[in-house]
Design a protein around this motif. Sequence first.
Motif, mmCIF file in Angstrom:
data_model
loop_
_atom_site.group_PDB
_atom_site.id
_atom_site.type_symbol
_atom_site.label_atom_id
_atom_site.label_comp_id
_atom_site.label_asym_id
_atom_site.label_seq_id
_atom_site.Cartn_x
_atom_site.Cartn_y
_atom_site.Cartn_z
ATOM 1 N N UNK A 1 -60.206 -85.524 8.255
ATOM 2 C CA UNK A 1 -59.093 -85.611 7.309
ATOM 3 C C UNK A 1 -57.770 -85.874 8.025
ATOM 4 N N UNK A 2 -57.593 -85.336 9.216
ATOM 5 C CA UNK A 2 -56.362 -85.584 9.963
ATOM 6 C C UNK A 2 -56.199 -87.072 10.253
ATOM 7 N N UNK A 3 -57.269 -87.706 10.715
ATOM 8 C CA UNK A 3 -57.186 -89.142 10.999
ATOM 9 C C UNK A 3 -57.179 -89.973 9.716
ATOM 10 N N UNK A 4 -57.826 -89.473 8.664
ATOM 11 C CA UNK A 4 -57.758 -90.153 7.361
ATOM 12 C C UNK A 4 -56.308 -90.208 6.886
ATOM 13 N N UNK A 5 -55.573 -89.128 7.062
ATOM 14 C CA UNK A 5 -54.172 -89.098 6.650
ATOM 15 C C UNK A 5 -53.360 -90.142 7.400
ATOM 16 N N UNK A 6 -53.656 -90.324 8.674
ATOM 17 C CA UNK A 6 -52.938 -91.346 9.436
ATOM 18 C C UNK A 6 -53.237 -92.737 8.903
ATOM 19 N N UNK A 7 -54.513 -93.013 8.608
ATOM 20 C CA UNK A 7 -54.877 -94.308 8.019
ATOM 21 C C UNK A 7 -54.200 -94.483 6.661
ATOM 22 N N UNK A 8 -54.109 -93.390 5.916
ATOM 23 C CA UNK A 8 -53.491 -93.463 4.586
ATOM 24 C C UNK A 8 -52.018 -93.832 4.691
ATOM 25 N N UNK A 9 -51.331 -93.318 5.702
ATOM 26 C CA UNK A 9 -49.925 -93.664 5.887
ATOM 27 C C UNK A 9 -49.755 -95.154 6.159
ATOM 28 N N UNK A 10 -50.708 -95.730 6.869
ATOM 29 C CA UNK A 10 -50.664 -97.172 7.114
ATOM 30 C C UNK A 10 -50.901 -97.934 5.811
ATOM 31 N N UNK A 11 -51.839 -97.442 4.989
ATOM 32 C CA UNK A 11 -52.069 -98.059 3.679
ATOM 33 C C UNK A 11 -50.797 -97.992 2.828
ATOM 34 N N UNK A 12 -50.077 -96.865 2.901
ATOM 35 C CA UNK A 12 -48.850 -96.729 2.115
ATOM 36 C C UNK A 12 -47.872 -97.856 2.427
ATOM 37 N N UNK A 13 -47.744 -98.171 3.696
ATOM 38 C CA UNK A 13 -46.809 -99.232 4.080
ATOM 39 C C UNK A 13 -47.241 -100.577 3.497
ATOM 40 N N UNK A 14 -48.551 -100.778 3.434
ATOM 41 C CA UNK A 14 -49.071 -102.045 2.906
ATOM 42 C C UNK A 14 -48.875 -102.131 1.397
ATOM 43 N N UNK A 15 -49.320 -101.105 0.673
ATOM 44 C CA UNK A 15 -49.281 -101.171 -0.793
ATOM 45 C C UNK A 15 -47.864 -101.057 -1.332
ATOM 46 N N UNK A 16 -46.969 -100.432 -0.578
ATOM 47 C CA UNK A 16 -45.592 -100.256 -1.060
ATOM 48 C C UNK A 16 -44.757 -101.521 -0.931
ATOM 49 N N UNK A 17 -45.298 -102.535 -0.271
ATOM 50 C CA UNK A 17 -44.535 -103.763 -0.047
ATOM 51 C C UNK A 17 -44.398 -104.599 -1.313
ATOM 52 N N UNK A 18 -45.210 -104.333 -2.336
ATOM 53 C CA UNK A 18 -45.132 -105.082 -3.592
ATOM 54 C C UNK A 18 -45.546 -104.162 -4.728
ATOM 55 N N UNK A 19 -45.325 -104.602 -5.964
ATOM 56 C CA UNK A 19 -45.700 -103.763 -7.102
ATOM 57 C C UNK A 19 -46.082 -104.609 -8.305
ATOM 58 N N UNK A 20 -46.812 -103.971 -9.223
ATOM 59 C CA UNK A 20 -47.184 -104.583 -10.501
ATOM 60 C C UNK A 20 -46.516 -103.764 -11.602
ATOM 61 N N UNK A 21 -45.289 -104.131 -11.993
ATOM 62 C CA UNK A 21 -44.499 -103.310 -12.921
ATOM 63 C C UNK A 21 -45.181 -103.044 -14.256
ATOM 64 N N UNK A 22 -45.872 -104.042 -14.819
ATOM 65 C CA UNK A 22 -46.500 -103.840 -16.121
ATOM 66 C C UNK A 22 -47.582 -102.774 -16.046
ATOM 67 N N UNK A 23 -48.402 -102.832 -15.034
ATOM 68 C CA UNK A 23 -49.456 -101.827 -14.866
ATOM 69 C C UNK A 23 -48.858 -100.440 -14.662
ATOM 70 N N UNK A 24 -47.813 -100.341 -13.872
ATOM 71 C CA UNK A 24 -47.177 -99.056 -13.606
ATOM 72 C C UNK A 24 -46.581 -98.462 -14.884
ATOM 73 N N UNK A 25 -45.989 -99.303 -15.711
ATOM 74 C CA UNK A 25 -45.393 -98.827 -16.961
ATOM 75 C C UNK A 25 -46.459 -98.336 -17.933
#
Length: 334
Positions: free
Chosen positions: A151-175
């Motif tokens: 889980x410790x290393x999973x969290x590190x991988x997750x932080x990298x995913x955050x940087x990737x997914x946060x670079x763009x968004x789908x506003x309609x889906x989020x709303x």
Amino acid sequence: MRRNLLLIIMAVATLASVGCREQLKKTDASQTAPKTSIGEAYELFVICNDNHWNDHIQAAVSETFECEVPGLSRPEKYFHVVDHKSFDDVNDVERKHCNLLAVRIDPTNSGTTITSAEDVNASQQLVVTIHSTSAAEAAQYIRDNAYTLRDMFEQNERMIHFRTVSASESPEAMEIISDLTGIDMHVPGGFTVATPKEDILKWFVRKYPNKQQHIFVFTEECEDINTVSAEQLEQSIDNHISIISVEDEEGSYMCVSKNREIFITPKNINGRLWYEIRCCWRVEGYPMGGPLVSYSTYDEANKRMITIAFALFSPEQMQRHDMAQLESLIYLTK
């Protein structure tokens, strides 16, 4: 047999509490570590002297990190142990691996302890160090704390995913998700709104030439969370996704695969209790399928269960990375 959710929570809490973790502050050197860490996603590099590695550590590391991820339609490991080097032989480049596990053996140590630090030799890096009196003691510690270490290393991988997914968004889906559930969740760009046969769930899809990522969101009335069993959560997922069919394939419908094991784990994510279910989906009447991970939480104010599920169709590629990227979205909920 009904699996009571409270009993599952108690069992997982006991497992997760084994061992301790000391969070270290970044060293002065890490403050100026501008280079990004090296290595592919879910790779693990180990620093351990050869005599200890060959004695006990290699087997324990392999058993802990190279076991199969549950809920995927094809076998894949949690992590790939790319290499190990002794402390004297490891070079500066190898020290920049994204996920770095160090095992230090010193007979004068008082027992076995663990420390962790971020961005020590490069950015986007986690270094976990196990200090122990012997290789045998360190190996046993690794086995006993396998869940926590992964889980410790999973969290590190997750932080990298955050940087990737946060670079763009789908506003309609989020709303739409926010309006339906009252929960804000980031949805990366490229997801479009799909239309199921019945309006009992919201469905979003991101299509690539050789794969598809899906998000399903639905709610269901629930007067008392204490009366809900794991089987009922599984059945709820099955009922809702069954309205999805393959175009021009009459009689086809999506369902949870009963031929694969189903895993349920309670998780506290951003202060909210979620029930994670890992399973596989398939299409009745058509050769399609893949992994599915759902997260269900109780909305006490509105007496309902809220479920957000992620599914992947990727028949030709490895699935671990794409599913983990989807799963990371639940950790961005507010």
